[in-house]
Design a protein around this motif. Structure first.
Motif, short mmCIF file in Angstrom:
data_model
loop_
_atom_site.label_atom_id
_atom_site.label_comp_id
_atom_site.label_asym_id
_atom_site.label_seq_id
_atom_site.Cartn_x
_atom_site.Cartn_y
_atom_site.Cartn_z
N GLY A 1 15.02 -66.43 76.86
CA GLY A 1 15.72 -66.33 75.58
C GLY A 1 15.68 -67.58 74.75
N SER A 2 16.85 -68.00 74.32
CA SER A 2 16.97 -69.07 73.33
C SER A 2 16.43 -70.43 73.81
CB SER A 2 18.45 -69.17 72.95
OG SER A 2 18.74 -70.46 72.51
N GLY A 3 16.74 -70.77 75.04
CA GLY A 3 16.14 -71.98 75.61
C GLY A 3 16.78 -73.28 75.18
N THR A 4 18.09 -73.29 75.00
CA THR A 4 18.71 -74.59 74.68
C THR A 4 18.65 -75.53 75.89
OG1 THR A 4 20.97 -73.91 75.23
CG2 THR A 4 20.25 -73.56 72.94
N ASN A 5 18.71 -74.97 77.09
CA ASN A 5 18.54 -75.83 78.28
C ASN A 5 17.11 -76.34 78.38
OD1 ASN A 5 21.01 -76.12 80.16
ND2 ASN A 5 21.09 -73.97 79.48
N LEU A 6 16.14 -75.47 78.08
CA LEU A 6 14.74 -75.93 78.02
C LEU A 6 14.63 -77.10 77.05
CD1 LEU A 6 11.64 -75.71 78.36
CD2 LEU A 6 11.68 -73.98 76.54
N ALA B 1 16.03 -71.33 83.64
CA ALA B 1 16.91 -71.72 82.53
C ALA B 1 17.13 -70.49 81.65
CB ALA B 1 16.30 -72.87 81.74
N GLY B 2 18.08 -69.66 82.07
CA GLY B 2 18.32 -68.43 81.34
C GLY B 2 17.24 -67.40 81.62
N ASN C 1 18.68 -73.57 89.49
CA ASN C 1 19.21 -72.71 88.42
C ASN C 1 20.45 -73.37 87.85
OD1 ASN C 1 19.51 -70.31 86.82
ND2 ASN C 1 21.14 -69.65 88.21
N ILE C 2 20.76 -73.03 86.62
CA ILE C 2 22.05 -73.44 86.05
C ILE C 2 22.83 -72.19 85.69
CG2 ILE C 2 21.11 -73.75 83.70
CD1 ILE C 2 23.31 -76.26 83.84
N HIS C 3 24.11 -72.23 86.03
CA HIS C 3 24.97 -71.05 85.83
C HIS C 3 26.23 -71.49 85.07
CE1 HIS C 3 26.63 -67.11 86.62
NE2 HIS C 3 27.77 -67.72 86.89
N PRO C 4 26.66 -70.69 84.07
CA PRO C 4 27.79 -71.12 83.25
C PRO C 4 29.17 -70.79 83.80
CG PRO C 4 26.84 -69.14 82.33
CD PRO C 4 26.01 -69.48 83.54
N GLN D 1 31.10 -66.42 81.24
CA GLN D 1 32.12 -66.93 80.31
C GLN D 1 33.15 -65.83 80.02
OE1 GLN D 1 28.81 -66.78 79.75
NE2 GLN D 1 28.01 -68.75 79.03
N LEU E 1 27.87 -75.15 77.18
CA LEU E 1 26.47 -75.55 76.98
C LEU E 1 26.33 -77.07 76.81
CD1 LEU E 1 24.90 -72.73 74.76
CD2 LEU E 1 24.14 -73.44 77.05
N GLU F 1 26.09 -78.25 80.20
CA GLU F 1 24.83 -77.80 80.82
C GLU F 1 23.68 -78.72 80.43
OE1 GLU F 1 23.77 -73.64 80.59
OE2 GLU F 1 25.85 -73.03 80.35
#
Ligand code: GRF
Length: 202
Positions: free
Chosen positions: A9-14, A86-87, A106-109, A121, A170, A173
């Protein structure tokens, strides 16, 4: 260390990972981005950073295993040693896990083991939790069950909705994930059963 980032998806973590690399704060090189969804913002982010990106749609594969075999082939071809989810909205199989043992993060919110799975969330809000956050963990066969590298706590405020809480998580994150990938890349992470110890840089 050669890193691949898997996205949907959006990839803000990327973006946070790419930015950390550009600042010389990753100790790893993003060699490949793979998305199972075409046309997502993550692919633009990879292109902008000059990182090869591939779309590997899951439709057309007979099984999750067949998909993961194709993924492993691409990751190996790119010389990947470490994999960051990442998502990435896919359940991964032992085929991928076995190809990169102890090398998939992995990252999990949420603060695992609270609120695993989808809509973490929303789960926190519905539960009335006062504190939630994010977790960087190793990936194992379960859903968000692998050994935990690091967590950051985030308050749930009275006026929060899913969007505002997601945005506040985020921020953490984006700080935590590149830092943990760096620690793995620098060989500062040791695993003792479920306990993970991160040593400081010397
Ligand atoms: C993040 O909340 C992450 O914790 C979860 O999926 C989301 C991905 O967001 N695994 P982004 O694509 O990195 O913006």
């Amino acid at each position: 260390m050669n890193l691949a980032v898997l996205v949907s998806g959006s990839g803000t973590n990327l973006q946070a990972i790419l930015d950390a690399e550009a600042r010389g704060e990753l100790s790893a090189k993003v060699k490949l981005v793979v998305s199972n969804v075409a046309g997502v913002k993550s692919l633009e982010r990879a292109a902008q950073a000059g990182v090869p990106a591939e779309v590997l749609p899951h439709k057309g594969f007979a099984s999750r295993e067949a998909y993961d075999d194709a993924l492993v082939e691409r990751l190996r071809a790119a010389g990947v040693e470490l994999v960051a989810l990442a998502g990435f909205m896919r359940i991964i199989t032992p085929r991928l896990l076995g190809a990169f043992p102890g090398r998939i993060l992995n990252i999990h919110p949420s603060l695992l083991p609270a609120f695993p799975g989808l809509h973490a969330q929303r789960q926190a809000l519905e539960h009335g939790a006062k504190v939630t956050g994010c977790t960087v963990h190793f990936v194992d066969e379960g859903c968000d069950t692998g050994a935990i590298l690091a967590q950051a706590a985030v308050p749930v405020l009275d006026g929060d909705n899913e969007a505002s809480l997601t945005a506040r998580i985020l921020v953490e994150e984006h700080r935590l994930y590149p830092a943990m990938l760096r620690a793995v890349a620098e060989g500062r992470v040791s695993v003792h059963g479920r306990r993970v110890v991160i040593s400081s840089p010397v």
